[in-house]
Design an enzyme around this catalytic site. Structure first.
Site, PDB file in Angstrom:
ATOM      1  N   THR A  38       0.851  -1.420   0.095  1.00 59.44           N
ATOM      2  CA  THR A  38       0.027  -0.011   0.201  1.00 59.44           C
ATOM      3  C   THR A  38       0.886   1.320  -0.080  1.00 59.44           C
ATOM      4  OG1 THR A  38      -0.096  -0.393   2.224  1.00 59.44           O
ATOM      5  CG2 THR A  38      -2.095  -0.916   0.869  1.00 59.44           C
ATOM      6  N   HIS A  43       6.583  -0.255   7.042  1.00 62.71           N
ATOM      7  CA  HIS A  43       6.733   0.308   8.207  1.00 62.71           C
ATOM      8  C   HIS A  43       6.988  -0.546   9.232  1.00 62.71           C
ATOM      9  CE1 HIS A  43       2.513  -0.808   8.827  1.00 62.71           C
ATOM     10  NE2 HIS A  43       2.259  -0.361   7.670  1.00 62.71           N
ATOM     11  N   HIS A  46       5.242  -4.248   9.587  1.00 63.89           N
ATOM     12  CA  HIS A  46       5.555  -5.189   8.705  1.00 63.89           C
ATOM     13  C   HIS A  46       6.699  -6.100   9.258  1.00 63.89           C
ATOM     14  CE1 HIS A  46       3.853  -2.530   5.423  1.00 63.89           C
ATOM     15  NE2 HIS A  46       3.054  -3.486   5.376  1.00 63.89           N
ATOM     16  N   LYS A  80     -10.261  -3.953   9.091  1.00 61.08           N
ATOM     17  CA  LYS A  80     -10.689  -2.650   8.405  1.00 61.08           C
ATOM     18  C   LYS A  80     -12.045  -2.303   8.663  1.00 61.08           C
ATOM     19  CE  LYS A  80      -6.621  -2.527   6.546  1.00 61.08           C
ATOM     20  NZ  LYS A  80      -5.995  -3.863   6.694  1.00 61.08           N
ATOM     21  N   ARG A  84     -11.792  -0.053   1.226  1.00 57.62           N
ATOM     22  CA  ARG A  84     -10.505   0.461   0.754  1.00 57.62           C
ATOM     23  C   ARG A  84     -10.568   1.220  -0.494  1.00 57.62           C
ATOM     24  NH1 ARG A  84      -5.729  -2.290   1.335  1.00 57.62           N
ATOM     25  NH2 ARG A  84      -5.267  -3.280   3.488  1.00 57.62           N
ATOM     26  N   GLN A 171      -6.495 -14.512  -1.699  1.00 53.28           N
ATOM     27  CA  GLN A 171      -5.344 -14.951  -0.843  1.00 53.28           C
ATOM     28  C   GLN A 171      -5.272 -16.297  -0.662  1.00 53.28           C
ATOM     29  OE1 GLN A 171      -4.784 -12.555   2.377  1.00 53.28           O
ATOM     30  NE2 GLN A 171      -3.766 -14.126   3.457  1.00 53.28           N
ATOM     31  N   ASP A 192      -4.710 -11.053  12.658  1.00 54.19           N
ATOM     32  CA  ASP A 192      -5.889 -10.881  11.833  1.00 54.19           C
ATOM     33  C   ASP A 192      -5.801 -11.846  10.495  1.00 54.19           C
ATOM     34  OD1 ASP A 192      -3.592  -9.462  10.877  1.00 54.19           O
ATOM     35  OD2 ASP A 192      -4.640  -7.943  10.043  1.00 54.19           O
ATOM     36  N   LYS A 227      -1.834   2.410  19.992  1.00 50.64           N
ATOM     37  CA  LYS A 227      -1.407   1.532  18.663  1.00 50.64           C
ATOM     38  C   LYS A 227       0.107   1.682  18.339  1.00 50.64           C
ATOM     39  CE  LYS A 227      -2.917   0.571  14.349  1.00 50.64           C
ATOM     40  NZ  LYS A 227      -3.250   0.967  12.731  1.00 50.64           N
ATOM     41  N   LYS A 230       3.133   3.896  15.686  1.00 51.95           N
ATOM     42  CA  LYS A 230       2.749   5.134  15.198  1.00 51.95           C
ATOM     43  C   LYS A 230       3.284   6.133  16.380  1.00 51.95           C
ATOM     44  CE  LYS A 230      -0.817   4.286  12.412  1.00 51.95           C
ATOM     45  NZ  LYS A 230      -1.254   4.843  11.258  1.00 51.95           N
ATOM     46  N   THR A 231       3.639   7.289  15.592  1.00 55.24           N
ATOM     47  CA  THR A 231       3.926   8.532  16.625  1.00 55.24           C
ATOM     48  C   THR A 231       3.236   9.559  16.193  1.00 55.24           C
ATOM     49  OG1 THR A 231       5.632   9.503  14.928  1.00 55.24           O
ATOM     50  CG2 THR A 231       6.447   7.508  16.481  1.00 55.24           C
TER      51      THR A 231
END
Length: 424
Positions: A38, A43, A46, A80, A84, A171, A192, A227, A230-231
RNA sequence: GGGGGGAUUCCAGAGCGGUCAAAUGGGGCAGACUGUAAAUCUGUUGGCUAAGCCUUCGGAGGUUCGAAUCCUCCUCCCCCCA
Protein backbone atom coordinates in the site's frame (compact mmCIF):
# COMPACT_ATOMS: atom_id res chain seq x y z
CA UNK A 1 15.91 -25.04 19.43
CA UNK A 2 13.59 -25.51 16.51
CA UNK A 3 11.68 -22.80 14.71
CA UNK A 4 8.42 -23.16 16.60
CA UNK A 5 10.15 -23.30 19.96
CA UNK A 6 12.13 -20.23 18.99
CA UNK A 7 9.00 -18.26 18.14
CA UNK A 8 7.22 -19.56 21.19
CA UNK A 9 9.67 -18.25 23.76
CA UNK A 10 9.83 -15.00 21.86
CA UNK A 11 6.08 -14.62 22.28
CA UNK A 12 5.49 -14.64 18.57
CA UNK A 13 2.87 -17.35 18.33
CA UNK A 14 -0.76 -16.50 18.71
CA UNK A 15 -2.22 -19.48 16.96
CA UNK A 16 -0.76 -22.45 15.17
CA UNK A 17 -2.45 -25.16 13.21
CA UNK A 18 -2.02 -28.67 14.61
CA UNK A 19 0.70 -30.56 12.79
CA UNK A 20 2.69 -27.50 11.85
CA UNK A 21 5.55 -28.29 14.18
CA UNK A 22 5.73 -31.86 12.92
CA UNK A 23 5.84 -30.69 9.33
CA UNK A 24 8.72 -28.36 10.09
CA UNK A 25 10.64 -31.10 11.80
CA UNK A 26 10.08 -33.54 8.99
CA UNK A 27 11.73 -31.61 6.18
CA UNK A 28 12.92 -28.26 4.93
CA UNK A 29 9.66 -26.41 4.55
CA UNK A 30 8.81 -23.46 2.40
CA UNK A 31 6.68 -20.81 4.10
CA UNK A 32 5.42 -17.41 3.14
CA UNK A 33 3.99 -14.21 4.48
CA UNK A 34 2.06 -11.70 2.47
CA UNK A 35 2.82 -8.02 2.39
CA UNK A 36 0.36 -5.49 1.08
CA UNK A 37 2.11 -2.94 -1.09
CA UNK A 38 0.00 0.00 0.00
CA UNK A 39 3.03 2.30 0.19
CA UNK A 40 6.50 2.33 -1.30
CA UNK A 41 8.08 1.52 2.02
CA UNK A 42 7.52 -0.99 4.77
CA UNK A 43 6.80 0.29 8.24
CA UNK A 44 7.70 -1.31 11.51
CA UNK A 45 4.35 -3.07 11.67
CA UNK A 46 5.58 -5.23 8.82
CA UNK A 47 8.69 -6.10 10.73
CA UNK A 48 7.01 -8.81 12.75
CA UNK A 49 6.20 -10.86 9.68
CA UNK A 50 9.65 -10.27 8.34
CA UNK A 51 11.23 -11.45 11.58
CA UNK A 52 9.15 -14.60 11.36
CA UNK A 53 10.64 -15.23 7.95
CA UNK A 54 14.09 -14.48 9.31
CA UNK A 55 13.77 -17.04 12.08
CA UNK A 56 12.35 -19.47 9.60
CA UNK A 57 15.37 -19.07 7.40
CA UNK A 58 17.76 -19.33 10.35
CA UNK A 59 16.08 -22.61 11.25
CA UNK A 60 16.95 -23.90 7.79
CA UNK A 61 13.62 -23.46 6.08
CA UNK A 62 12.86 -21.51 2.97
CA UNK A 63 11.12 -18.13 3.25
CA UNK A 64 8.99 -16.55 0.57
CA UNK A 65 7.86 -12.99 0.73
CA UNK A 66 4.69 -12.55 -1.24
CA UNK A 67 4.25 -9.00 -2.31
CA UNK A 68 0.59 -8.53 -2.99
CA UNK A 69 0.52 -6.77 -6.31
CA UNK A 70 -2.85 -8.39 -6.99
CA UNK A 71 -4.36 -8.53 -3.51
CA UNK A 72 -3.25 -4.95 -3.00
CA UNK A 73 -5.56 -4.05 -5.82
CA UNK A 74 -8.53 -5.38 -3.90
CA UNK A 75 -8.10 -4.56 -0.24
CA UNK A 76 -8.33 -6.90 2.69
CA UNK A 77 -11.41 -6.36 4.87
CA UNK A 78 -9.66 -7.89 7.91
CA UNK A 79 -9.32 -5.33 10.63
CA UNK A 80 -10.64 -2.57 8.43
CA UNK A 81 -13.81 -0.76 9.21
CA UNK A 82 -14.18 0.82 5.82
CA UNK A 83 -13.94 -0.09 2.20
CA UNK A 84 -10.46 0.44 0.84
CA UNK A 85 -9.54 2.73 -1.97
CA UNK A 86 -8.03 0.95 -4.90
CA UNK A 87 -4.48 1.69 -5.92
CA UNK A 88 -3.54 2.06 -9.54
CA UNK A 89 -1.49 -0.58 -11.27
CA UNK A 90 1.35 1.85 -11.80
CA UNK A 91 1.59 2.86 -8.14
CA UNK A 92 1.49 -0.77 -7.09
CA UNK A 93 4.34 -1.69 -9.40
CA UNK A 94 6.45 1.08 -7.94
CA UNK A 95 5.61 0.05 -4.37
CA UNK A 96 6.39 -3.61 -4.98
CA UNK A 97 9.81 -2.69 -6.34
CA UNK A 98 10.63 -0.47 -3.35
CA UNK A 99 9.55 -3.11 -0.87
CA UNK A 100 11.74 -5.71 -2.54
CA UNK A 101 14.74 -3.47 -1.94
CA UNK A 102 13.97 -3.27 1.74
CA UNK A 103 13.52 -7.00 2.16
CA UNK A 104 17.04 -7.55 0.88
CA UNK A 105 18.29 -6.14 4.17
CA UNK A 106 16.67 -8.84 6.24
CA UNK A 107 16.74 -12.08 4.38
CA UNK A 108 19.41 -14.02 2.55
CA UNK A 109 18.42 -14.19 -1.08
CA UNK A 110 21.73 -15.62 -2.26
CA UNK A 111 22.97 -18.67 -0.48
CA UNK A 112 21.83 -22.21 -0.20
CA UNK A 113 18.81 -24.20 -1.03
CA UNK A 114 16.75 -22.24 1.46
CA UNK A 115 17.52 -18.82 0.03
CA UNK A 116 14.66 -16.40 0.26
CA UNK A 117 12.53 -15.51 -2.70
CA UNK A 118 10.13 -12.76 -3.51
CA UNK A 119 7.01 -13.56 -5.40
CA UNK A 120 4.31 -11.24 -6.62
CA UNK A 121 0.82 -12.59 -6.87
CA UNK A 122 0.09 -10.18 -9.68
CA UNK A 123 2.20 -12.47 -11.85
CA UNK A 124 -0.24 -15.34 -11.56
CA UNK A 125 -3.41 -13.40 -10.98
CA UNK A 126 -3.21 -10.97 -13.87
CA UNK A 127 -4.05 -13.49 -16.59
CA UNK A 128 -6.77 -15.18 -14.60
CA UNK A 129 -10.14 -14.63 -16.24
CA UNK A 130 -13.17 -14.01 -14.12
CA UNK A 131 -14.83 -17.16 -15.39
CA UNK A 132 -11.66 -19.11 -14.87
CA UNK A 133 -11.44 -17.96 -11.30
CA UNK A 134 -15.05 -18.81 -10.59
CA UNK A 135 -14.61 -22.30 -11.99
CA UNK A 136 -11.26 -23.04 -10.46
CA UNK A 137 -11.53 -21.38 -7.07
CA UNK A 138 -15.02 -20.15 -6.32
CA UNK A 139 -16.54 -23.55 -6.88
CA UNK A 140 -14.67 -25.14 -4.00
CA UNK A 141 -15.82 -23.02 -1.12
CA UNK A 142 -19.31 -22.13 -0.04
CA UNK A 143 -20.52 -18.65 0.66
CA UNK A 144 -21.59 -20.01 4.04
CA UNK A 145 -17.97 -20.86 4.79
CA UNK A 146 -16.79 -17.46 3.67
CA UNK A 147 -19.41 -15.59 5.64
CA UNK A 148 -18.45 -17.36 8.84
CA UNK A 149 -15.08 -15.58 8.88
CA UNK A 150 -14.79 -12.87 11.50
CA UNK A 151 -13.34 -10.44 9.01
CA UNK A 152 -16.54 -10.73 6.98
CA UNK A 153 -18.97 -10.97 9.89
CA UNK A 154 -17.71 -7.75 11.38
CA UNK A 155 -18.40 -5.92 8.19
CA UNK A 156 -21.88 -7.23 7.49
CA UNK A 157 -23.43 -4.47 9.57
CA UNK A 158 -21.69 -1.61 7.82
CA UNK A 159 -21.45 -3.33 4.48
CA UNK A 160 -18.61 -4.56 2.36
CA UNK A 161 -18.32 -4.80 -1.39
CA UNK A 162 -18.30 -8.02 -3.33
CA UNK A 163 -14.70 -7.23 -4.15
CA UNK A 164 -13.58 -7.22 -0.53
CA UNK A 165 -15.75 -10.23 0.21
CA UNK A 166 -13.84 -12.09 -2.46
CA UNK A 167 -10.49 -11.12 -0.99
CA UNK A 168 -10.11 -14.28 1.02
CA UNK A 169 -10.53 -16.35 -2.12
CA UNK A 170 -7.80 -14.47 -3.88
CA UNK A 171 -5.47 -14.86 -0.92
CA UNK A 172 -6.53 -18.47 -0.58
CA UNK A 173 -5.68 -19.03 -4.19
CA UNK A 174 -2.24 -17.54 -3.64
CA UNK A 175 -1.59 -20.17 -1.05
CA UNK A 176 -2.86 -22.87 -3.36
CA UNK A 177 -0.68 -21.58 -6.15
CA UNK A 178 2.43 -21.52 -3.99
CA UNK A 179 1.56 -24.92 -2.59
CA UNK A 180 1.38 -26.40 -6.06
CA UNK A 181 4.19 -24.52 -7.72
CA UNK A 182 6.70 -24.17 -4.90
CA UNK A 183 5.66 -26.86 -2.47
CA UNK A 184 4.92 -24.12 0.06
CA UNK A 185 3.23 -25.67 3.07
CA UNK A 186 3.03 -22.89 5.62
CA UNK A 187 1.59 -19.43 5.62
CA UNK A 188 2.33 -17.01 8.42
CA UNK A 189 1.10 -13.56 9.28
CA UNK A 190 -0.52 -11.42 11.93
CA UNK A 191 -3.40 -12.82 13.93
CA UNK A 192 -5.85 -10.85 11.79
CA UNK A 193 -4.83 -13.08 8.90
CA UNK A 194 -5.95 -16.34 10.46
CA UNK A 195 -9.24 -16.36 8.60
CA UNK A 196 -7.65 -15.69 5.26
CA UNK A 197 -4.95 -18.27 5.81
CA UNK A 198 -7.35 -20.99 6.77
CA UNK A 199 -9.39 -20.27 3.66
CA UNK A 200 -6.18 -21.14 1.84
CA UNK A 201 -5.52 -24.37 3.71
CA UNK A 202 -9.13 -25.36 3.19
CA UNK A 203 -8.91 -24.65 -0.52
CA UNK A 204 -5.73 -26.70 -0.77
CA UNK A 205 -7.33 -29.58 1.07
CA UNK A 206 -10.46 -29.60 -1.06
CA UNK A 207 -8.77 -29.09 -4.36
CA UNK A 208 -5.64 -31.19 -4.02
CA UNK A 209 -6.20 -33.25 -0.90
CA UNK A 210 -2.88 -31.85 0.32
CA UNK A 211 -2.16 -30.58 3.77
CA UNK A 212 -0.95 -27.06 4.43
CA UNK A 213 -0.41 -25.19 7.68
CA UNK A 214 -0.88 -21.84 9.36
CA UNK A 215 0.93 -19.91 12.04
CA UNK A 216 0.05 -16.40 13.17
CA UNK A 217 1.66 -14.05 15.62
CA UNK A 218 -0.17 -11.87 18.10
CA UNK A 219 -1.02 -8.30 17.36
CA UNK A 220 1.78 -6.13 18.68
CA UNK A 221 0.42 -3.89 21.39
CA UNK A 222 1.65 -1.17 23.66
CA UNK A 223 1.20 -1.30 27.40
CA UNK A 224 -0.62 2.01 27.43
CA UNK A 225 -3.14 0.79 24.90
CA UNK A 226 -2.19 3.09 22.06
CA UNK A 227 -1.37 1.71 18.67
CA UNK A 228 2.05 0.19 18.07
CA UNK A 229 4.28 1.71 15.45
CA UNK A 230 2.78 5.15 15.37
CA UNK A 231 4.15 8.43 16.58
CA UNK A 232 2.60 11.87 16.43
CA UNK A 233 4.17 12.08 13.02
CA UNK A 234 2.44 8.93 11.85
CA UNK A 235 3.85 5.56 10.90
CA UNK A 236 7.44 4.67 11.60
CA UNK A 237 8.81 3.74 8.21
CA UNK A 238 11.89 1.83 7.24
CA UNK A 239 12.64 4.23 4.43
CA UNK A 240 14.89 7.05 5.58
CA UNK A 241 12.98 9.45 3.35
CA UNK A 242 9.88 9.01 5.51
CA UNK A 243 11.40 8.40 8.93
CA UNK A 244 14.95 9.61 9.42
CA UNK A 245 17.38 7.17 11.04
CA UNK A 246 17.49 9.52 14.00
CA UNK A 247 13.73 9.38 14.54
CA UNK A 248 13.76 5.67 13.89
CA UNK A 249 16.37 5.19 16.60
CA UNK A 250 14.45 7.48 18.94
CA UNK A 251 11.26 5.50 18.44
CA UNK A 252 12.81 2.36 19.88
CA UNK A 253 14.70 4.22 22.55
CA UNK A 254 11.48 5.74 23.85
CA UNK A 255 9.55 2.50 24.25
CA UNK A 256 8.36 1.78 27.77
CA UNK A 257 10.19 -0.78 29.89
CA UNK A 258 7.36 -3.23 29.79
CA UNK A 259 6.97 -3.02 26.02
CA UNK A 260 10.68 -3.27 25.39
CA UNK A 261 10.93 -6.56 27.26
CA UNK A 262 8.49 -7.99 24.74
CA UNK A 263 9.80 -6.12 21.71
CA UNK A 264 13.40 -7.12 22.08
CA UNK A 265 12.37 -10.73 21.77
CA UNK A 266 10.40 -10.02 18.65
CA UNK A 267 12.52 -7.50 16.81
CA UNK A 268 16.07 -8.49 17.66
CA UNK A 269 17.98 -11.69 17.09
CA UNK A 270 19.66 -11.75 20.48
CA UNK A 271 19.66 -15.22 21.98
CA UNK A 272 17.49 -16.22 24.87
CA UNK A 273 20.43 -16.12 27.27
CA UNK A 274 21.47 -12.68 26.10
CA UNK A 275 17.99 -11.28 26.39
CA UNK A 276 17.39 -12.78 29.80
CA UNK A 277 20.68 -11.40 31.06
CA UNK A 278 19.96 -7.96 29.64
CA UNK A 279 16.43 -7.93 30.99
CA UNK A 280 17.69 -8.83 34.42
CA UNK A 281 20.31 -6.12 34.29
CA UNK A 282 17.77 -3.63 33.05
CA UNK A 283 15.49 -4.36 35.98
CA UNK A 284 18.34 -3.67 38.35
CA UNK A 285 18.98 -0.28 36.83
CA UNK A 286 16.00 0.73 34.74
CA UNK A 287 17.07 4.34 34.38
CA UNK A 288 20.00 3.30 32.23
CA UNK A 289 17.55 1.92 29.70
CA UNK A 290 19.89 -0.78 28.65
CA UNK A 291 17.20 -2.78 26.91
CA UNK A 292 15.92 0.14 24.89
CA UNK A 293 19.43 1.03 23.83
CA UNK A 294 20.26 -2.52 22.84
CA UNK A 295 17.09 -2.92 20.84
CA UNK A 296 17.35 0.49 19.19
CA UNK A 297 20.93 -0.19 18.23
CA UNK A 298 20.29 -3.64 16.87
CA UNK A 299 17.36 -2.67 14.75
CA UNK A 300 18.70 0.67 13.54
CA UNK A 301 21.87 -1.00 12.33
CA UNK A 302 19.91 -3.70 10.56
CA UNK A 303 17.65 -1.21 8.82
CA UNK A 304 19.91 1.77 8.22
CA UNK A 305 23.46 0.52 8.73
CA UNK A 306 26.25 1.09 11.21
CA UNK A 307 27.09 4.60 10.08
CA UNK A 308 23.55 5.91 10.32
CA UNK A 309 23.22 4.34 13.73
CA UNK A 310 26.29 6.15 14.97
CA UNK A 311 25.01 9.45 13.66
CA UNK A 312 21.66 8.87 15.33
CA UNK A 313 23.40 8.02 18.59
CA UNK A 314 25.59 11.08 18.34
CA UNK A 315 22.57 13.22 17.60
CA UNK A 316 20.74 11.81 20.60
CA UNK A 317 23.67 12.60 22.86
CA UNK A 318 23.92 16.13 21.61
CA UNK A 319 20.21 16.74 21.96
CA UNK A 320 19.52 14.99 25.22
CA UNK A 321 22.85 14.34 26.80
CA UNK A 322 25.72 16.56 27.68
CA UNK A 323 25.20 18.92 24.75
CA UNK A 324 25.85 22.55 25.57
CA UNK A 325 26.28 25.71 23.55
CA UNK A 326 29.99 24.95 23.43
CA UNK A 327 29.74 21.46 21.97
CA UNK A 328 27.11 22.71 19.61
CA UNK A 329 29.30 25.46 18.26
CA UNK A 330 32.16 23.05 17.71
CA UNK A 331 30.03 20.75 15.62
CA UNK A 332 31.03 20.65 11.94
CA UNK A 333 28.24 21.80 9.65
CA UNK A 334 27.91 18.38 8.03
CA UNK A 335 27.27 16.67 11.35
CA UNK A 336 24.91 19.40 12.49
CA UNK A 337 22.83 19.06 9.37
CA UNK A 338 22.66 15.29 9.53
CA UNK A 339 21.78 15.40 13.22
CA UNK A 340 18.94 17.75 12.47
CA UNK A 341 17.86 16.04 9.33
CA UNK A 342 14.12 16.21 9.32
CA UNK A 343 13.65 18.95 11.90
CA UNK A 344 11.74 21.96 10.60
CA UNK A 345 13.98 24.60 9.03
CA UNK A 346 13.44 28.30 8.60
CA UNK A 347 15.36 30.92 6.68
CA UNK A 348 16.11 34.35 8.01
CA UNK A 349 17.85 37.18 6.19
CA UNK A 350 21.36 37.63 7.45
CA UNK A 351 21.04 41.41 7.19
CA UNK A 352 18.16 41.28 9.66
CA UNK A 353 20.25 39.30 12.08
CA UNK A 354 22.98 41.88 11.80
CA UNK A 355 20.47 44.41 13.04
CA UNK A 356 19.18 42.06 15.72
CA UNK A 357 15.65 40.63 15.95
CA UNK A 358 13.54 40.68 19.09
CA UNK A 359 12.94 37.11 20.13
CA UNK A 360 9.15 37.41 19.92
CA UNK A 361 9.23 38.53 16.31
CA UNK A 362 11.87 35.92 15.65
CA UNK A 363 9.64 33.11 16.91
CA UNK A 364 6.31 34.23 15.53
CA UNK A 365 7.03 36.24 12.43
CA UNK A 366 10.45 35.53 11.00
CA UNK A 367 9.86 31.83 11.59
CA UNK A 368 6.79 29.81 12.45
CA UNK A 369 8.20 28.26 15.59
CA UNK A 370 5.26 29.62 17.52
CA UNK A 371 1.90 30.26 15.92
CA UNK A 372 1.38 33.75 17.23
CA UNK A 373 3.12 36.39 19.24
CA UNK A 374 0.82 35.65 22.11
CA UNK A 375 2.02 32.07 22.10
CA UNK A 376 5.63 33.23 21.84
CA UNK A 377 5.19 35.43 24.91
CA UNK A 378 3.59 32.62 26.86
CA UNK A 379 6.31 30.15 25.93
CA UNK A 380 9.00 32.63 26.90
CA UNK A 381 7.29 33.29 30.20
CA UNK A 382 7.10 29.55 30.87
CA UNK A 383 10.79 29.19 30.14
CA UNK A 384 10.24 26.76 27.34
CA UNK A 385 12.27 28.43 24.61
CA UNK A 386 15.97 27.74 24.27
CA UNK A 387 18.34 29.10 21.70
CA UNK A 388 21.45 27.03 21.16
CA UNK A 389 20.54 25.00 24.26
CA UNK A 390 20.27 28.04 26.53
CA UNK A 391 17.00 29.28 27.92
CA UNK A 392 16.06 32.78 26.91
CA UNK A 393 13.52 35.33 28.16
CA UNK A 394 11.31 37.71 26.22
CA UNK A 395 13.92 40.45 26.13
CA UNK A 396 16.43 38.38 24.27
CA UNK A 397 17.59 39.72 20.94
CA UNK A 398 18.64 37.25 18.27
CA UNK A 399 21.68 38.35 16.31
CA UNK A 400 24.62 37.02 14.38
CA UNK A 401 26.31 36.28 17.69
CA UNK A 402 24.13 33.16 17.97
CA UNK A 403 25.12 31.73 14.62
CA UNK A 404 26.73 28.32 14.67
CA UNK A 405 29.27 27.93 11.88
CA UNK A 406 28.22 31.41 10.89
CA UNK A 407 25.06 29.95 9.47
CA UNK A 408 22.64 28.20 11.81
CA UNK A 409 20.73 28.85 14.97
CA UNK A 410 19.23 26.00 16.97
CA UNK A 411 15.92 26.75 18.64
CA UNK A 412 14.10 24.48 21.08
CA UNK A 413 10.47 24.75 22.03
CA UNK A 414 10.06 22.69 25.12
CA UNK A 415 12.39 19.77 25.48
CA UNK A 416 11.71 17.82 22.41
CA UNK A 417 10.86 20.23 19.61
CA UNK A 418 13.85 21.38 17.65
CA UNK A 419 14.01 23.93 14.87
CA UNK A 420 16.94 24.94 12.77
CA UNK A 421 17.09 28.50 11.54
CA UNK A 422 19.37 29.24 8.66
CA UNK A 423 20.81 32.65 7.86
CA UNK A 424 20.70 33.57 4.23
C1' G B 1 -46.83 14.00 7.09
C1' G B 2 -47.38 15.63 12.59
C1' G B 3 -44.84 16.91 17.29
C1' G B 4 -40.43 17.94 20.09
C1' G B 5 -35.10 18.84 20.97
C1' G B 6 -30.48 20.57 19.35
C1' A B 7 -26.13 23.20 16.59
C1' U B 8 -21.12 27.04 21.71
C1' U B 9 -14.03 28.26 21.45
C1' C B 10 -9.62 21.23 19.45
C1' C B 11 -13.51 17.58 21.64
C1' A B 12 -17.36 16.83 25.28
C1' G B 13 -20.43 20.12 27.63
C1' A B 14 -22.29 24.68 30.83
C1' G B 15 -24.14 29.43 29.81
C1' C B 16 -30.17 31.54 28.32
C1' G B 17 -30.04 40.05 27.77
C1' G B 18 -24.93 43.27 30.43
C1' U B 19 -20.26 41.05 35.55
C1' C B 20 -18.72 36.13 28.69
C1' A B 21 -12.98 35.39 25.07
C1' A B 22 -17.35 32.33 27.53
C1' A B 23 -17.78 27.51 33.74
C1' U B 24 -16.17 22.38 34.08
C1' G B 25 -13.92 17.95 32.14
C1' G B 26 -10.93 15.76 28.28
C1' G B 27 -7.16 16.60 24.92
C1' G B 28 -3.00 19.74 23.48
C1' C B 29 1.29 22.69 24.84
C1' A B 30 4.72 23.91 28.53
C1' G B 31 7.16 23.91 33.75
C1' A B 32 8.76 20.88 38.20
C1' C B 33 10.12 15.86 39.32
C1' U B 34 12.55 11.92 36.35
C1' G B 35 15.31 7.64 32.92
C1' U B 36 14.48 11.77 26.43
C1' A B 37 9.80 6.96 30.86
C1' A B 38 5.31 6.26 33.71
C1' A B 39 2.67 8.48 37.64
C1' U B 40 1.99 13.07 40.06
C1' C B 41 1.78 18.33 40.84
C1' U B 42 1.68 23.38 38.52
C1' G B 43 0.84 26.79 34.63
C1' U B 44 -1.35 27.60 29.96
C1' U B 45 -4.88 26.78 25.85
C1' G B 46 -8.62 33.15 19.88
C1' G B 47 -5.62 37.42 17.93
C1' C B 48 -3.14 42.17 18.54
C1' U B 49 0.57 47.80 18.44
C1' A B 50 -1.88 43.95 25.33
C1' A B 51 -4.34 47.17 32.62
C1' G B 52 -6.80 48.52 26.30
C1' C B 53 -8.61 46.89 21.63
C1' C B 54 -10.31 43.42 17.66
C1' U B 55 -12.64 38.74 15.79
C1' U B 56 -15.45 34.42 17.76
C1' C B 57 -20.95 30.88 20.19
C1' G B 58 -24.46 26.79 12.59
C1' G B 59 -25.86 30.86 8.31
C1' A B 60 -28.59 35.48 7.03
C1' G B 61 -31.43 39.33 8.88
C1' G B 62 -34.01 41.90 13.07
C1' U B 63 -35.27 43.78 18.32
C1' U B 64 -32.20 46.41 22.04
C1' C B 65 -28.05 51.51 24.68
C1' G B 66 -26.18 46.33 24.82
C1' A B 67 -27.28 39.49 22.14
C1' A B 68 -23.88 33.14 22.70
C1' U B 69 -28.40 34.48 25.22
C1' C B 70 -34.84 37.42 22.54
C1' C B 71 -37.53 37.37 17.38
C1' U B 72 -37.79 35.84 11.90
C1' C B 73 -36.14 32.97 7.90
C1' C B 74 -32.57 29.30 6.11
C1' U B 75 -29.20 24.91 6.55
C1' C B 76 -27.89 20.57 9.07
C1' C B 77 -28.49 16.85 13.08
C1' C B 78 -31.28 13.95 16.78
C1' C B 79 -35.76 11.96 19.14
C1' C B 80 -41.05 10.67 19.33
C1' C B 81 -45.82 9.79 16.76
C1' A B 82 -47.99 8.31 11.81
Amino acid sequence: MNFVEELRWRGMIHDIMPGTEEQLQKEMTTAYVGIDPTADSLHIGHLVSIMMLKHLQLAGHKPLALVGGATGMIGDPSGKSEERNLLSEEVLRHNVEAIKQQLLKFLDFETGENRAEIVNNYDWMKEFSFLGFLREVGKHLTVNYMMAKDSVKKRLETGLSFTEFTYQLVQGYDYLHLFSSKNCKLQMGGSDQWGNITTGTELIRRKTGGEAFALVCPLITKADGSKFGKTEKGNVWLDARYTSPYHFYQFWLNCSDEDTERYIKIFSLFSRQEIEAMTEEHRQAPHLRLLQKALAKDITIRVHGQEEYETALEASEILFGKGTTETLKKLPEQVLLSVFDGVPMFDVEKSELDAGIGVIDFLAEKTAITQSKGEARRMLKEGSISINKEKVNDEFVVSTAQLINNRHILVQRGKKNYYLVQAR
